[in-house]
Design a protein around this motif. Structure first.
Motif, PDB file in Angstrom:
ATOM      1  N   LEU A  19       0.855  -1.256   0.238  1.00 26.23           N
ATOM      2  CA  LEU A  19      -0.105  -0.175  -0.197  1.00 26.23           C
ATOM      3  C   LEU A  19       0.985   1.374   0.467  1.00 26.23           C
ATOM      4  N   ASP A  20      -0.038   2.835  -0.689  1.00 31.46           N
ATOM      5  CA  ASP A  20       1.011   3.379  -0.509  1.00 31.46           C
ATOM      6  C   ASP A  20       0.729   4.099   1.156  1.00 31.46           C
ATOM      7  N   THR A  21       2.702   4.513   0.826  1.00 32.07           N
ATOM      8  CA  THR A  21       2.630   5.645   2.617  1.00 32.07           C
ATOM      9  C   THR A  21       2.749   7.153   1.870  1.00 32.07           C
ATOM     10  N   ASP A  22       2.848   7.355   1.064  1.00 34.28           N
ATOM     11  CA  ASP A  22       2.807   8.577   0.360  1.00 34.28           C
ATOM     12  C   ASP A  22       1.595   9.629   0.912  1.00 34.28           C
ATOM     13  N   ILE A  23       1.086   8.684   2.061  1.00 32.32           N
ATOM     14  CA  ILE A  23      -0.230   9.489   2.091  1.00 32.32           C
ATOM     15  C   ILE A  23       0.017  10.460   3.515  1.00 32.32           C
ATOM     16  N   LYS A  24      -1.247  11.515   3.704  1.00 27.80           N
ATOM     17  CA  LYS A  24      -1.214  12.695   4.522  1.00 27.80           C
ATOM     18  C   LYS A  24      -1.799  11.706   5.902  1.00 27.80           C
ATOM     19  N   ILE A  25      -1.000  11.837   6.919  1.00 23.69           N
ATOM     20  CA  ILE A  25      -1.626  11.716   8.413  1.00 23.69           C
ATOM     21  C   ILE A  25      -2.086  13.344   8.690  1.00 23.69           C
ATOM     22  N   ILE A  26      -3.446  13.554   8.926  1.00 21.18           N
ATOM     23  CA  ILE A  26      -3.683  15.075   9.591  1.00 21.18           C
ATOM     24  C   ILE A  26      -3.341  14.886  11.067  1.00 21.18           C
ATOM     25  N   GLY A  27      -4.111  13.873  12.014  1.00 25.51           N
ATOM     26  CA  GLY A  27      -3.512  13.749  13.394  1.00 25.51           C
ATOM     27  C   GLY A  27      -3.645  11.993  13.850  1.00 25.51           C
ATOM     28  N   CYS A  28      -3.388  12.728  14.894  1.00 28.11           N
ATOM     29  CA  CYS A  28      -2.976  10.605  15.637  1.00 28.11           C
ATOM     30  C   CYS A  28      -4.301  10.441  16.551  1.00 28.11           C
ATOM     31  N   TYR A  29      -5.141   8.959  16.762  1.00 26.53           N
ATOM     32  CA  TYR A  29      -6.051   9.058  18.240  1.00 26.53           C
ATOM     33  C   TYR A  29      -5.492   7.516  18.580  1.00 26.53           C
TER      34      TYR A  29
END
Lengths: 114, 199
Positions: A19-29
């Protein structure tokens, strides 16, 4: 922040390398309680948990959570990883305890924001 | 605890500590009424009403004299979080029955876990203990009685590896029948097939 940066920084194991990991992470939970994540996690969050049953993949898919990080050296069953791959959810694992992962991510996040 | 199979292991350990010679484990998955019911009944020394009402309270007993661990209080919390409850019925000299109910479809309900391995673990570690395991979904029921196995194979057969190979196969077959029934009932109740394997 990009997911691949988080993976490199924390040296996380990627169980879904296709899977593509070039994705934006907005926050964490952070939560191990399903109903809590259902109610309070946001779309685009990285979900840190040590629950390792299939419901977490279904829940992540429902909430639009792009990546799950399993802490404390918990191992998911192979079917879960397959399901995550099908749903396009990146499945990560680490031997670090939750506190350390969350702490380091918090630091990283805020140092980048400045 | 991680899943229900570990809770069962914990309760059976209590039974063994209470000198039980026979433990009956019953699981009923009632998908139509949205209930998961787990009962563990032993023939151990039992408890008086004072002790049995205090075993699910982590504060009334002290560590040094406590006969059971934190397993039951934690299980009660888990059950209550899932619109269920835990009850204990015990009489001195007669034995103890622990009954736990969960809302089957509650999102926080722990999965059943690897019951097959838990059973093998309990049986192989306690060859003298009779285990009756009964798992029901609607009219499909899997039953395992080590007392019957001993009747056929002799007292010592539960110490032999070959017995466990046969036993594992039997459990696996029983569980795959149950899994099929689970999917069937789910589809009848909800009108669609489950997206993930229900456990």
């Amino acid at each position: 922040m990009k997911l691949k940066e988080i993976i490199n920084y924390l040296k996380l194991q990627n169980l879904t390398p296709k899977l593509d990991t070039d994705i934006k992470i907005i926050g964490c939970y952070v939560s191990d309680i399903m109903s809590d994540t259902l109610a309070n996690a946001s779309e685009g969050d990285l979900w840190i948990t040590q629950q390792s049953h299939q419901t977490i993949v279904a829940l992540a898919s429902l909430k639009g959570i792009p990546a799950i990080l399993l802490v404390n050296d918990k191992r998911p069953i192979p079917e879960m990883v397959k399901k995550a791959e099908e749903e396009g959810i990146v499945f990560l694992a680490t031997s670090m305890p939750c506190f350390e992962v969350a702490g380091r991510l918090y630091q990283l996040h805020f140092s980048k924001e400045k | 605890m991680h899943d229900i199979s570990l809770n069962i292991l914990d309760i059976v350990e209590n039974s063994i500590n209470a000198k039980a010679t026979r433990v009956e484990i019953a699981i009923e998955e009632n998908i139509r009424e949205d209930k998961l019911c787990i009962t563990v009944a032993d023939n151990g020394v039992g408890m008086d009403s004072r002790l049995s009402s205090s075993v699910t309270d982590p504060f009334t007993t002290t560590r040094t004299c406590r006969k059971v661990g934190l397993g039951l209080p934690l299980l009660r919390i888990e059950a209550k979080q899932c619109h269920g409850d835990l009850s204990i019925d015990s009489r001195p000299g007669e034995g103890t029955t622990v009954k736990v109910i969960f809302q089957y479809g509650h999102i926080d309900r722990p999965p059943l876990g690897d019951i097959a391995s838990t059973l093998i673990c309990i049986i192989s570690a306690n060859p003298g203990l009779d285990i009756v395991y009964q798992h029901r979904i609607d009219n499909v029921c899997y039953r395992l009685d080590t007392g019957e196995i001993k009747k056929v194979g002799g007292e010592c057969c539960l110490k032999e590896k070959s017995t466990f190979a046969v036993l594992s196969q039997d459990i696996e077959k029983g569980f795959s029948n149950l899994a099929r029934q689970r999917k069937k009932v789910f589809k009848q109740v909800f009108g669609y097939s489950p997206r993930v394997d229900l456990v």
